[in-house]
Each structure stands twice: as structure tokens, then as C-alpha cells.
Design a protein around this motif. Structure first.
Motif, mmCIF file in Angstrom:
data_model
loop_
_atom_site.group_PDB
_atom_site.id
_atom_site.type_symbol
_atom_site.label_atom_id
_atom_site.label_comp_id
_atom_site.label_asym_id
_atom_site.label_seq_id
_atom_site.Cartn_x
_atom_site.Cartn_y
_atom_site.Cartn_z
ATOM 1 N N HIS A 141 -49.981 -120.375 -95.153
ATOM 2 C CA HIS A 141 -48.989 -119.813 -96.081
ATOM 3 C C HIS A 141 -48.778 -120.642 -97.342
ATOM 4 C CE1 HIS A 141 -48.102 -117.143 -92.806
ATOM 5 N NE2 HIS A 141 -47.782 -118.152 -92.018
ATOM 6 N N HIS A 142 -49.735 -121.514 -97.650
ATOM 7 C CA HIS A 142 -49.430 -122.451 -98.735
ATOM 8 C C HIS A 142 -49.185 -121.749 -100.057
ATOM 9 C CE1 HIS A 142 -53.416 -122.260 -100.673
ATOM 10 N NE2 HIS A 142 -53.828 -121.976 -99.458
ATOM 11 N N GLN A 143 -49.789 -120.578 -100.289
ATOM 12 C CA GLN A 143 -49.541 -119.893 -101.558
ATOM 13 C C GLN A 143 -48.141 -119.280 -101.619
ATOM 14 O OE1 GLN A 143 -50.863 -120.069 -104.376
ATOM 15 N NE2 GLN A 143 -52.912 -120.852 -103.997
ATOM 16 N N ALA A 144 -47.512 -119.148 -100.442
ATOM 17 C CA ALA A 144 -46.117 -118.700 -100.449
ATOM 18 C C ALA A 144 -45.174 -119.884 -100.623
ATOM 19 C CB ALA A 144 -45.795 -117.960 -99.148
ATOM 20 N N MET A 175 -55.247 -124.704 -104.394
ATOM 21 C CA MET A 175 -56.056 -124.420 -103.199
ATOM 22 C C MET A 175 -56.129 -122.910 -102.998
ATOM 23 S SD MET A 175 -55.942 -126.160 -99.460
ATOM 24 C CE MET A 175 -54.251 -125.813 -98.986
ATOM 25 N N PRO A 176 -57.341 -122.374 -102.823
ATOM 26 C CA PRO A 176 -57.421 -120.922 -102.661
ATOM 27 C C PRO A 176 -56.680 -120.466 -101.409
ATOM 28 C CG PRO A 176 -59.595 -121.949 -102.463
ATOM 29 C CD PRO A 176 -58.626 -123.047 -102.732
ATOM 30 N N ALA A 177 -56.157 -119.235 -101.438
ATOM 31 C CA ALA A 177 -55.552 -118.667 -100.236
ATOM 32 C C ALA A 177 -56.648 -118.516 -99.183
ATOM 33 C CB ALA A 177 -54.937 -117.314 -100.553
ATOM 34 N N VAL A 224 -42.029 -116.330 -95.616
ATOM 35 C CA VAL A 224 -41.979 -117.009 -94.341
ATOM 36 C C VAL A 224 -41.079 -118.222 -94.463
ATOM 37 C CG1 VAL A 224 -44.057 -116.387 -93.150
ATOM 38 C CG2 VAL A 224 -44.173 -117.865 -95.125
ATOM 39 N N LYS A 225 -40.051 -117.999 -95.216
ATOM 40 C CA LYS A 225 -39.232 -119.119 -95.594
ATOM 41 C C LYS A 225 -38.579 -119.826 -94.398
ATOM 42 C CE LYS A 225 -36.852 -120.676 -99.200
ATOM 43 N NZ LYS A 225 -37.246 -121.093 -100.392
ATOM 44 N N PRO A 242 -42.045 -118.856 -109.830
ATOM 45 C CA PRO A 242 -42.296 -120.014 -110.698
ATOM 46 C C PRO A 242 -42.866 -119.600 -112.050
ATOM 47 C CG PRO A 242 -43.221 -120.379 -108.503
ATOM 48 C CD PRO A 242 -42.664 -118.994 -108.507
ATOM 49 N N ASP A 243 -43.809 -118.670 -112.031
ATOM 50 C CA ASP A 243 -44.440 -118.204 -113.266
ATOM 51 C C ASP A 243 -43.412 -117.620 -114.227
ATOM 52 O OD1 ASP A 243 -47.001 -118.729 -113.598
ATOM 53 O OD2 ASP A 243 -47.762 -116.736 -113.032
#
Lengths: 335, 841, 115
Positions: A302-305, A312-314, A2-3, B75-76
Motif C-alpha cells: 500500500h505504499h502509494q496510498a 517506488m512503482p506500485a 487503508v489508513k 499531496p498533489d
């Protein structure tokens, strides 16, 4: 990805218009904004000039030895003498004098950054490095400690003592335009003294490799006059009375977020960043994206993306409306 | 022994007899080869493969950083790639490559036929190969270490790196380091004890001086990292909290131990390369080096001073300023020996008539790049400047200038220079020059610009950066430069490969060099020289350009072989006077079997199958002991003790063979490990933030003293036996050795009881963990000393040890002296001092 | 000691730097322990017992090394051939060790020890 949603025009452009005054961005150590950084920059330019001279001379001499033509006939004694002169002059005298001068001239440049006792004790700001965000505390704020995250406000024109440590792994605290860096090591408190001579926004980024998101651990540093700092701190002291609107969002927050995050008057979680004044912060996710309308909800989804691997967990288990609601409420949080 | 006494024999016949004894087996038996020429090449070829892997990783890094906000690597994965690039280049390429060069070249330069412990060479090679494969496999499985190549705790600990990545690093690197230690020990002994007739210390080629100092540095410098790796692996696998603050440990201890290794390591890489420079410059200037003794002094100084700089990697951890300035001064001090060498080279060129050949072009590249790296190094030694640029791309640029300029460029120069020796052909000038210029320009484009990126504030080890930071252009330039650099390197490799087929035939000694390796045939035989010449100056081939012919014709010492042994001279370490005939062991399965067993240990530790690990350790120990059994007077090592008339005795029949020196140097390494442990103990005691010293020592004094008394008695008994052997009698030798072994066993039991009685909680406190490790260190030595002396007793029975064969107990007694010393130091450090200083912090 | 190990012996090539290493360990170790046990008031600057002790240690070491350098130089003048060569080299290494210790010890006159 979702860049495309990602926009951060404001993230590093200084609201006061001074941050980008330097030659290249706001983390250049060659664009000092404090006495410590200035001394070091001066040392750098001095070393660069002298060492360039040495280097060029050496290379020219070296190339000159390959010239064609005949060489003068020399006796063995002459050769020994010439060789001895080269080695004594270039191998011993040159570096010997250089390092003595360098040590005597260069070491005092670091004096500014030492937390030596001075007349009026400087303001103390505690900074704790977490994977991958910054906890910033003002223990001596009038009327009680003030805590915030990923932003640091400091008075201009006076030295400030930073007491730093790491909460999990080793991080490093570094505001390049103000001075050197210092490691944030779990179990110890390191101290460094920095001073900003001009008001403005300075970039800062974790300098010691600290894991997956080391690259996205930035700190928004702002120097302003002492009175403004006092006002800034004072505004964060009283716990805001809950407003009637967003009551539902607060409940969702209590259910899903409160164990980790603190919001003054709402929750006391201490695993993730304090969110009490998140609505007025310049960036989200320790510098990953600029704060603007709808940004928090976007981040929550979308923080994990945006910042893969962050702690923080998805939030796949939470529906979009709930996240929108929480985001909208968090954006209202202002001191 | 004298050159004229050797009866003239047909050169062909001499060659045939030597070839029979020294030949390498083919097929799968090639695994048993121990010859230094073959193994040196294997080291270098394996190193080249790892270099290419490391290079590909570098390209991945530059591809990711070419533009801001790239998603090319996650990143990993980026962190794995960046960690592995450093690890592969430092541990699997730079050091083994230079070891390989030294292993290949040193015996040829000193007129020996092999290194003194050829089986150790083979063992080292397989440790390197297996360790390297284990490390690389983690990358293929995408579970590679990802906490940076210096693996700082607590990031690398099990809490923050739960996967097996760190374990791969810790176990794999330790495995590879065993190989470095093996090379270090045998290079020292080989250089000191097997130089040809007349090659006194002062006539040694400079390259050999450099290698001697490098080998000593390996021996002293690697143990701190080996210890640190063992401690961190124990923390990760068993939970002994050496680096955990809450339990009294300290993560900074890891940094100290790592850099105690890490800084000398830079010079371990630089010195052999500088040795290449000091070899090539005089040859191409057509005159002896100016200031030979200055250079020797500079190399010795570098060796020492480089152990006193490690803290300059840690200026930001919060060490008091006085201590920082002390280390800052030490770091700057090393500029003096470096400058001495640079100006000695310059003076040599100045006074000679240098030729700009292809190797010299690479030396020129070395000079330019290395001087820049050295100058930025002096900058970094300055504390306040270091606080600013530490951990930025400025440091990345600096370190590449130092290691690529200081190691890769001289290495390629050396490769071009020695290539004709290997292939009998000359390198091409055109392709070679293209390769040089692309490499040189690509390198500077990549890394000169990177200094600037660092000054603009870009930290190292970031997988991405924001376009608003103003770093885009410089990163793009660096990436483009990086790819040009790779094309240049590829061209050099192609050039090497092609020249084996298309190169012009080279005459003997094509560069008109002065050192003995050029007396060899091209390519060299397995035994190097048919006869071993005496040398009378530093320049044997300039003195006597006929040496290539006369050595082949058998006109010098030890011509051919008479008794079916692999023989060479053993000489006095100072004067180079021949003292013994050294007969070295032949091809064997033991080295590869021992290394394979250790590889099984390593893999099963990774898989946490501890039963298999235990069994494999047992197998490794048994193999190593069997290996040691077939030595000295064992019929497989040497059936007869005959020597040709006029030749000195066999080393195994004297009181001072190379094995004694090997044991001595090995114990030096062991001592460095022990000192590192003591450093850790005192460091945690004084500095660790939450250290807890119990009020009373958990160790029982009566047991400690009883163990000490028994050990002292046993050691004294052994000393008496050895004194007897020196005087030429062996009355009661077997009984004495068995008796010593019995006392050793008793001491072992006492130590076990002590350990049990102490009721330590090694997983709960760093104090107990360190005490446990120290006691286990003592236990291992008790066990080893006991077993070795027991085997000596058996060997008396077999007739391998006697008044006539007094050599082996003299080797073993050194271990006992060491163990005795260590034991009492342990008592002082772990019982006496804590008791005197009282409990608490 | 000189009787048993004449200054023309090759071991003198390393004794200078070994003494330097011992001084190094004593200096750094002593400083660390002193700062852990009894850190002085930072306001005292460089005028502390720790600085004085370290300065004395350094001066004593430099003195010893300089004396050895001078003795080695004398021995070189009396000797010939390889012995002379080794003694001169040793003298040079002793001098470097002495100057190195002096240079590295210099900061004790200016800096507060434990900050």
C-alpha cells in the motif's frame, strides 16, 4: 484508504526515553541538545525579550496619543524640536544601537556551525537528499564505507561534520535540536558542523520544499557514545552470509527489487534506499510508518496510498504472497 | 497660462466640452477606454477578485492543516493550492491592486487629468487581466504549478515538473509583469512631468513620493525575474541548460535572480501602503506630518537598500559567512528608514489631535501587526537564527505579518478613507468596526500562534504532519483564526458594497484633507478637474478650502477644452513650473489588440504550437508599431498645433516631451534586464560547479568589430541629425534617417552571421546558452532600433517630423545610444574578458 | 564635478545611494571573485589580503561619502529656499550612505572571508 492499518507509536518515541524530554516533541529549536542550537535559542530569547519591550512601548505611546482632553499650546519652534527628538531618538538612535549590538552579539552564535579547521578533525558523515528519502554514508568508517538510509547515528559529545548534497532537487538538512539547517544542492557539497551534547533520538525533516512528498521525508537521528557508534558501524561492515531460509524470497527480491535497492551481499541497486539493515530501522518510508512485524509487507502493498507519488512503482503486478515473503525476509535483515 | 488670463465661461459649458472629449464609450467599445480613473478602478476590482480566489486557496490550506494526517486535499492538489495561493496573492493581487490605486489616485493628487501614456495604462490592464486568467485557468484544469511560488529549480524544471504547471507560472507571471512595468514607467513619467503649476518636488504629497519610489523600484526590480523566467522557460521548452549542473549551469542562479526581484518586491508592496499611512495620519491628526523631509529621505533609502538584501532569503545555500554577515547587516540597516517613518507618524499623532475614525482603526491595526512583522524581520536578518527558522512556519508567520500588516491593513484604511470620493457616501461605522475587529483578531490568532509552530520545528509547505510532533493544537488554532479572518474580510467587503446604496451622503472633502484629489467632484469626472489650480504649499486644500468650487467654476488654468484635445499641463520635474500643454491620446483599440495578440503568444507557447506563437508575435509587433505610428503630429493624435493665447506650446512641438522621459525610464528597465543577464554570466562563470569556458571564444573578433564599427557609425550619424534638429534645421533628415536604418540593417546582418558562424551548442552547455541569449538580445535591439529609425524616415515624408516637429528623433536616439553602449559591453564581457582570463573555469 | 552639478541639485538625493550601490557591487563581487580565484587558508581568520582590500575599499567609500555629506551641508548653509532644502536632504542621505557602508563593512575585521 487503508489508513486504519497505520500505526506509528514507536516512530518518534525515543527508545532511550530522552527524545521527548523537551517541552514539545523532538524537533523544537527551543529545546536545544547541542551548543549551536543552545546559542541560537539564547539569542532568540534575548531578542524576544527586548523586542517585546520595544513593541509594547510603541503601542502604548501610540494609543496614548488618542487620549481625549486638551493639548498644551506649543510654538512652531517647540513642535519642530519635539518632532526632531522623536525621529532622532526613535527612528535613528533606537534601531541604530539595536542593530549594532545585535550583529556583534548574534553573529558569533553561528560560529559553532562553521566547518573551520580544529585540532582533531571531526568525524564526517555524508548525507544525500533524494525525493523523498535520505542516503547516509560514513566514508571514514574503519574498514570501509558504511551506507544506510533514513537513519543517522552520530557520536555524542563531539562535533561532527555533515557534508550534504542533493541527488535530484534541492533538499535541506536540518536537525532542529542540534542546530541550523543547510541546503542540499545538486552539484555542490555544503558543510555544517553539529554536536549533540546528550544522547538521544532527535527528529529531523527535510526543510526545503522538494515536491509531492516533502512532508514525508523524515530522518531518524540518534546520538550515542562514540564506542557504540563504532560498534554500530562495525556491525554493518561484513556482508552477511545468506541464510538458507527465505531463499525463495531472495529470488523474488532479485527479480523485482534488485535493480533499485541494495542489500549487502544480494544486490547493488542504487536508485532507492539501501536496505541492508532495514530490519532494525525505527521507521519505514522515511518516517511514514513505524517498523513492526508485518509492516514491510503492508508498506510494499500500500505504499502509494501511504506516501502518494513516491518513486517506488506500485506493486499491483506482484501477488500478495510474494510481497509477504519479501517483507518477511527484509524484516530479518539485521547487521 | 496665468490664472487670471482665462476668460470666464459658463461652468456648465466648460463641463460639457470637457465631457465630450473625455467621455468613455459604452458597450463593447468600453474595451477601448484609456482613462486612468476607469482603468484604476478596473485594476482594483480585478485585484479584488483575485484576492478572493487567493483567500479561498488559503482557506483550503488551513482546512488541510487544521488536523494532523488529513486527507482533505491530495499531496498533489495541496502543492498546487499552496503554490497558487502565494502566486495569486503576490502577483495578481498585491502589486496590481496597489498599481491600480496609484493609477487612480496619482493624477488626481498632482492636479493632472490623466497619466501621460493612457494607452499604456490600458495595455497594462489587459496584460494583467489576460495573464491572470491564464494563470488561474491552470488551477481549474488541475495542472497548476506545484513547486512553490518561488519555483526553485531543479524542482520546477522539466525533469521534476514534467507537466505544464511551471510553464503556466513562467509565461503567465511574465505577462502580468509586463503590466507592472508599463505602470511603473508611466507613473514615474506622470509624476515627474505632469504636476500642476507650482507643485515643486518639495511640495509633492507624500503619497506621490512613495509611488514615485515604488515605480522606480518596479522598473529596476522586475527585470531580474523577467529574465529568470525567460531563461527557465527556454530551459524547459528548448533545453538550454542554464540551471543544470552537469551542463555548467547552476540552480542557485535562479534563486539569486528570483530574490533580486523578490526582496524589492516586498517593499514595492509596502511603500504605497506606507504612503497611505502617511496620507491618513496627518489628516486625522489635523496637522501636517512631522518630518516631511525625513520621511522622503527614508523612502528613498528604503528604495535603494531593499535591493541589497536579497541574499537573506538564501542564508542556507552555503554562502561564505562574511558575505552572509554583509547581507545580514544590510537587512538590519533597512530597520532605520522604517523606524524613521514609524516615529514620524507617532510624532505627528503626538503633536496633533488625532480622531479615532474607522480608517484610523485600520491604521492602528497596521501599526501593531507591521511592527511585529518588522521586529521578526530583524530577527530573521540575523544569520544563525535564520539558519534555524528558515523555511519553517516562523517565516510563514513573519511574511504574513509583513505583507498583510504592511499592505492589506493600510489598503483597507485607504479604501475607507477614499470611498466617499468614489461614491459620494460615507462608510457605516458599526459594520465596519465589526469587520475590523474580526479581521484583526482572526489574523493574530492565525499567525501569532504560527510563529510558535515554526519554533517547534514545523517546516513550511508540508501537506501533512504527524500527531506525535506536538503541532496539532497550534495548527488548529491557526485554522480557526483563519476562518475568523475570512469572516472579517467578508464583512468589510459587504460593508463596502452596502455603503454604495445605504451610506450617508458625504459632504465635499469629508475628512478635511489637504490634498488635491478632494477638489474633485464625488464621484470624479473622467477629466478630473474643470480647471487646473496652481499650488503654493504642500496643503493646497488647507490653504484654499474653496478649491472644489473654484476649480469646477473654471477659475484656474486650462479651463475646459478649446481644440477638442485631451489636455493637461506638462511641467518642470523639479520646480513644477508649467512648460508645455501635454495632449494625451484618446480611446483606442490598439492596447487591447496588442495585449490580445500577446495572450495568443502566451497560450500557444503553453500549448507548444510554435508556429502560431511566431505568427501572433508578428501580429503583436505590427500592432505595436501601428500604435506608435499614430502619435505626435499624426492627425489622429493632434490635428492642429494651436494653443490658447498665453499657453505654452504642445509637448509634441518641443524638444523634451514626456515621451522622451518614457523612453528613458523604459531603457532603465531594459538596462536592469541586461545587468541581470551580465550578472548571470559572471555568476555562472565564477561560481557554477561545472562551468566550462572554451579555450578560445567562439565569437569571431573581425565580425564583432565590423558590427561595432557599423553600429557606431550609424549612431554617430543619427546624433548629427539630432544635433541639427536641436539647432532648428532638418537638411537631409530623411536621407540621414534612411541611411542610419540601412547601417542598422547591415549590423543586424553581421550579427546574424556572427551567431551562425559561432556554431554554438546552446542545448549542450550553459556557456553556449548564455552567449546565445546575449547575442539574441543584441539582435532584437538591432532590429528594433533599425525599424524605429526607418519609421522616422517615413514620418519625415508624411511631414510628422521636421525642424518644426523635432521631438520624435530625440526619443529614438536614446534607444540607439543604449544599443551602442550595450553592444560594446557585450563585446567586452563575452569576448574580451574571456580571452584575457583564458579558458577553463 | 561640483561646478557642473551644484550640491543643491536634486540628483544629489540619489548620488549618495548610487555610490553606496557601486560600493556594494564592488564589495560583494570582489569578495566572490576573490574567493573563487584564491581562497586563503581559513586558519588565517580575518587577517587576509581579501579582508584588507575590502576594508580599504570600504574606508575610501565612506571617506568620499562623508566628504560629500560635509560639502552638501556647507552648500545648504549658503543656499536658501528649495536649494537649501535639497542640499540638506542630500547631506542626510550622504551621511546615511556613509554610515550604512561602514556598518555593512564592519564584519571584515572579524570574519574569515571564504568559509
Amino acid at each position: 484508504m487503508v489508513k486504519s492499518i497505520r500505526q506509528r507509536p514507536l516512530a518518534w518515541a525515543a527508545p532511550l526515553g530522552l527524545g521527548l524530554a523537551g517541552c514539545a516533541g523532538d524537533t523544537s529549536i527551543l529545546d536545544p541538545a547541542g551548543p549551536a542550537a543552545r546559542d541560537v535559542a539564547l539569542v532568540w530569547w534575548g531578542m524576544l525579550a527586548f523586542f517585546t519591550l520595544v513593541f509594547v512601548a510603541l503601542v502604548v505611546l501610540w494609543l496614548y496619543t488618542f487620549r481625549g482632553g486638551s493639548r498644551p499650546e506649543r510654538s512652531a519652534e517647540d513642535e519642530r524640536r519635539i518632532g526632531r527628538h522623536w525621529i532622532l531618538g526613535g527612528g535613528i538612535l533606537l534601531p541604530g544601537v539595536t542593530i549594532v549590538v545585535l550583529l556583534a552579539w548574534g553573529v558569533p552564535a553561528g560560529q559553532h556551525m562553521l566547518p573551520l579547521p580544529i585540532g582533531k578533525p571531526p568525524m564526517v558523515i555524508e548525507v544525500v537528499g533524494h525525493q523523498w528519502w535520505w542516503e547516509v554514508r560514513y566514508p571514514d568508517a574503519e574498514g570501509g564505507e558504511v551506507v544506510t538510509a533514513n537513519q543517522l547515528v552520530m557520536p555524542v559529545g563531539e562535533p561532527v561534520d555533515f557534508h550534504v548534497t542533493g541527488a535530484d532537487v534541492i533538499h535541506a538538512f536540518w536537525i532542529p535540536r542540534l542546530g541550523g539547517k543547510i541546503d542540499m544542492i545538486p552539484g555542490r557539497i555544503n558543510r555544517i558542523r553539529l554536536e549533540a551534547e546528550v544522547p538521544g533520538v532527535f527528529g529531523a525533516q527535510c526543510a526545503e520544499f522538494c515536491g509531492a512528498q516533502h512532508a514525508n521525508m523524515r530522518l531518524h537521528v540518534e546520538a550515542m557514545p562514540r564506542e557504540e557508534v563504532e560498534a554500530w558501524l562495525a556491525a554493518r561492515r561484513p556482508e552477511p552470509a545468506p541464510t538458507p531460509e527465505h531463499a525463495e524470497a531472495r529470488e523474488h527480491f532479485r527479480e523485482h527489487c534488485a535493480d533499485c535497492h541494495r542489500v549487502a551481499g544480494v544486490s547493488e541497486g542504487d536508485v532507492g534506499p539501501d536496505l541492508s539493515d532495514i530490519g532494525v530501522r525505527a521507521t519505514l518510508g522515511a518516517g511514514v510508518m513505524a517498523m513492526q512485524e508485518g509492516a514491510i509487507a503492508d508498506w510494499l502493498r500500500h505504499h502509494q496510498a501511504y506516501k502518494p507519488g513516491n518513486r517506488m512503482p506500485a506493486h499491483d503486478d506482484i501477488d500478495a504472497e510474494t510481497l509477504e515473503a519479501i517483507g518477511a525476509w527484509l524484516e530479518t535483515l539485521q547487521p | 497660462m496665468s490664472e487670471t488670463s482665462t476668460p470666464r465661461r459658463d461652468p456648465e459649458e466648460l463641463h460639457r466640452t470637457l465631457d465630450e472629449v473625455w467621455a468613455n464609450p459604452r458597450g463593447f467599445r468600453a474595451l477601448t477606454v484609456v482613462n486612468h480613473t476607469t482603468l484604476g478602478l478596473r485594476f482594483m476590482i480585478t485585484g479584488l477578485v483575485f484576492f478572493l480566489i487567493g483567500g479561498v486557496l488559503a482557506m483550503l490550506i488551513r482546512a488541510q492543516l487544521a488536523l494532523p494526517d488529513q486527507d482533505f486535499l491530495s499531496p498533489d492538489l495541496y502543492n498546487q493550492v499552496m503554490t497558487m495561493h502565494g502566486t495569486v496573492m503576490m502577483f495578481l493581487f498585491a502589486i496590481p491592486m496597489l498599481e491600480g490605486l496609484a493609477i487612480y489616485m496619482v493624477p488626481k493628487m498632482i492636479g493632472a487629468r490623466d497619466l501621460v501614456c493612457p494607452r499604456l495604462t490600458a495595455f497594462g490592464y489587459f496584460c494583467y487581466l489576460f495573464g491572470g486568467i491564464i494563470i488561474i485557468s491552470s488551477l481549474l484544469l488541475e495542472i497548476a504549478p506545484e513547486s512553490g511560488w518561488f519555483l526553485y529549480t531543479p524542482l520546477s524544471s522539466s525533469e521534476f515538473s514534467p507537466g505544464p504547471g511551471s510553464d503556466f507560472w513562467l509565461l503567465g507571471v511574465t505577462f502580468v509583469e509586463i503590466s507592472a512595468m508599463a505602470a511603473g514607467v508611466e507613473l514615474v513619467v506622470g509624476i515627474l512631468r505632469t504636476r500642476t503649476q507650482g507643485m515643486s518636488l518639495t511640495r509633492m504629497p507624500l503619497f506621490v513620493w512613495y509611488i514615485l519610489v515604488m515605480a522606480f523600484m518596479i522598473v529596476m526590480g522586475f527585470p531580474p525575474l523577467i529574465l529568470a523566467s525567460i531563461l527557465l522557460e527556454l530551459e524547459r521548452a528548448v533545453g538550454m541548460p542554464f540551471f543544470v549542473v552537469e551542463a555548467g549551469g547552476d540552480p542557485v542562479l535562479w534563486q539569486h535572480l528570483f530574490w533580486l526581484f523578490g526582496h524589492p518586491d516586498v517593499y514595492i508592496i509596502f511603500l504605497p501602503a506606507a504612503g497611505i499611512v502617511s496620507t491618513l495620519i496627518p489628516v486625522f491628526a489635523g496637522r501636517p506630518i512631522v518630518g516631511y523631509s525625513w520621511v522622503v529621505a527614508a523612502v528613498i533609502l528604503t528604495g535603494f537598500v531593499s535591493f541589497g538584501l536579497w541574499v537573506h532569503h538564501m542564508f542556507t545555500v552555503g554562502i561564505p559567512q562574511l558575505a552572509q554577515t554583509f547581507f545580514s547587516a544590510a537587512s538590519m540597516l533597512v530597520a532605520i528608514p522604517t523606524a524613521i517613518q514609524i516615529f514620524a507618524w507617532l510624532a505627528t499623532l503626538w503633536l496633533g489631535k488625532p480622531r479615532m475614525t474607522l480608517p484610523m482603526l485600520w491604521i492602528l491595526g497596521f501599526l501593531i501587526i507591521f511592527v511585529i512583522g518588522g521586529l521578526t524581520g530583524v530577527m530573521l536578518a540575523l544569520v544563525p537564527f535564520n539558519w534555524q527558522v528558515h523555511d519553517t512556519h516562523f517565516v510563514v508567520a513573519h511574511l504574513h505579518y509583513v505583507v498583510v500588516g504592511g499592505m492589506l491593513f493600510p489598503l483597507v484604511a485607504g479604501a475607507y478613507y477614499w470611498m466617499p470620493l468614489l461614491s459620494g457616501r460615507l462608510p457605516s461605522e458599526r459594520l465596519g468596526r465589526w469587520g475590523f475587529w474580526l479581521t484583526f483578531l482572526g489574523f493574530n490568532l492565525t499567525f501569532l500562534v504560527m510563529h510558535w509552530t515554526g519554533l517547534l520545528g514545523m517546516p513550511r509547505r508540508v501537506y501533512t504532519y504527524d500527531t506525535t510532533m506536538g503541532w496539532d493544537l497550534f495548527n488548529l488554532i491557526s485554522s480557526v483564526g483563519g476562518f475568523i479572518l475570512s469572516v472579517g474580510i467578508a464583512m468589510v467587503i459587504v460593508d463596502f458594497a452596502l455603503h454604495f446604496r445605504f451610506g450617508r451622503r458625504s459632504p465635499r472633502n469629508p475628512w478635511h484633507a489637504d490634498t488635491l484629489e478632494w477638489a474633485n467632484t464625488m464621484p470624479p469626472t473622467n477629466y478630473n478637474l474643470v480647471s487646473l489650480p496652481a499650488v503654493h504649499s504642500r496643503h493646497p486644500l488647507w490653504d484654499d478650502p474653496d478649491l472644489p468650487r473654484s476649480t469646477s467654476a473654471g477659475e484656474h488654468g486650462l479651463a475646459g477644452t478649446t481644440f477638442g484635445r485631451r489636455e493637461m499641463w506638462g511641467s518642470d520635474p523639479l520646480t513644477g513650473q508649467v512648460r508645455e500643454v501635454v495632449h494625451v491620446p484618446t480611446n483606442s483599440w490598439w492596447p487591447v489588440s496588442a495585449a490580445a495578440a500577446l495572450a495568443v503568444v502566451c497560450v500557444s507557447l503553453l500549448a507548444r504550437v510554435y508556429v502560431v506563437a511566431g505568427l501572433a508575435t508578428l501580429v503583436a509587433v505590427v500592432v505595436l508599431l501601428y500604435w506608435s505610428w499614430e502619435n505626435g503630429a499624426h492627425p489622429r493624435a493632434s490635428a492642429s498645433d494651436e494653443v490658447a493665447p498665453g499657453d505654452p506650446p504642445l509637448h509634441s512641438r518641443t524638444l523634451d516631451g514626456p515621451g522622451r522621459w518614457g523612453m528613458g525610464i523604459g531603457l532603465l528597465a531594459n538596462g536592469a534586464l541586461f545587468l541581470s543577464l551580465l550578472f548571470g554570466w559572471f555568476y555562472l562563470w565564477t561560481v557554477s560547479p561545472q562551468w566550462q569556458m572554451p579555450d578560445a571564444s567562439p565569437l569571431s573578433l573581425p565580425l564583432l568589430l565590423a558590427g561595432g564599427v557599423v553600429l557606431t557609425a550609424a549612431a554617430l550619424w543619427l546624433e548629427r541629425l539630432v544635433r541639427g534638429l536641436r539647432r532648428g534645421h532638418d537638411r537631409g533628415l530623411a536621407f540621414g534617417l534612411y541611411g542610419t536604418a540601412a547601417l542598422g540593417a547591415l549590423q543586424l546582418v553581421l550579427l546574424v552571421v556572427l551567431l551562425r558562424q559561432a556554431e554554438l551548442a546552446p542545448t549542450a552547455s550553459a556557456h553556449d546558452a548564455v552567449v546565445t541569449v546575449a547575442l539574441i538580445y543584441g539582435l532584437i535591439h538591432s532590429g528594433l532600433a533599425t525599424v524605429l529609425v526607418l519609421l522616422q524616415g517615413r514620418r519625415v515624408g508624411y511631414g510628422y517630423v521636421s525642424a518644426r516637429l523635432p521631438y520624435e528623433p530625440l526619443v529614438v536616439v536614446q534607444l540607439w545610444r543604449y544599443h551602442l553602449g550595450v553592444y560594446w559591453v557585450l563585446v567586452a564581457a563575452f569576448w574580451l574578458l574571456p580571452t584575457l582570463m583564458g579558458g577553463s573555469a | 564635478m561640483m561646478a557642473r552639478l551644484p550640491l543643491t541639485h536634486p540628483l544629489h538625493l540619489v548620488i549618495g545611494m548610487i555610490l553606496w550601490s557601486l560600493w556594494f557591487v564592488a564589495f560583494y563581487g570582489g569578495l566572490s571573485v576573490a574567493c573563487a580565484v584564491a581562497p586563503p587558508d581559513p586558519l588565517q581568520g580575518a587577517f587576509t589580503a581579501i579582508n584588507a582590500g575590502l576594508a580599504l575599499l570600504t574606508l575610501a567609500t565612506v571617506g568620499l561619502l562623508a566628504w560629500l555629506a560635509w560639502r552638501a551641508w556647507q552648500a545648504a548653509r549658503a543656499a536658501r529656499g528649495r536649494a537649501r532644502y535639497l542640499a540638506r536632504l542630500s547631506a542626510g542621505l550622504y551621511i546615511f550612505a556613509a554610515i550604512g557602508a561602514l556598518y555593512m563593512g564592519l564584519p571584515v575585521v572579524a570574519l574569515s572571508p571564504c568559509v
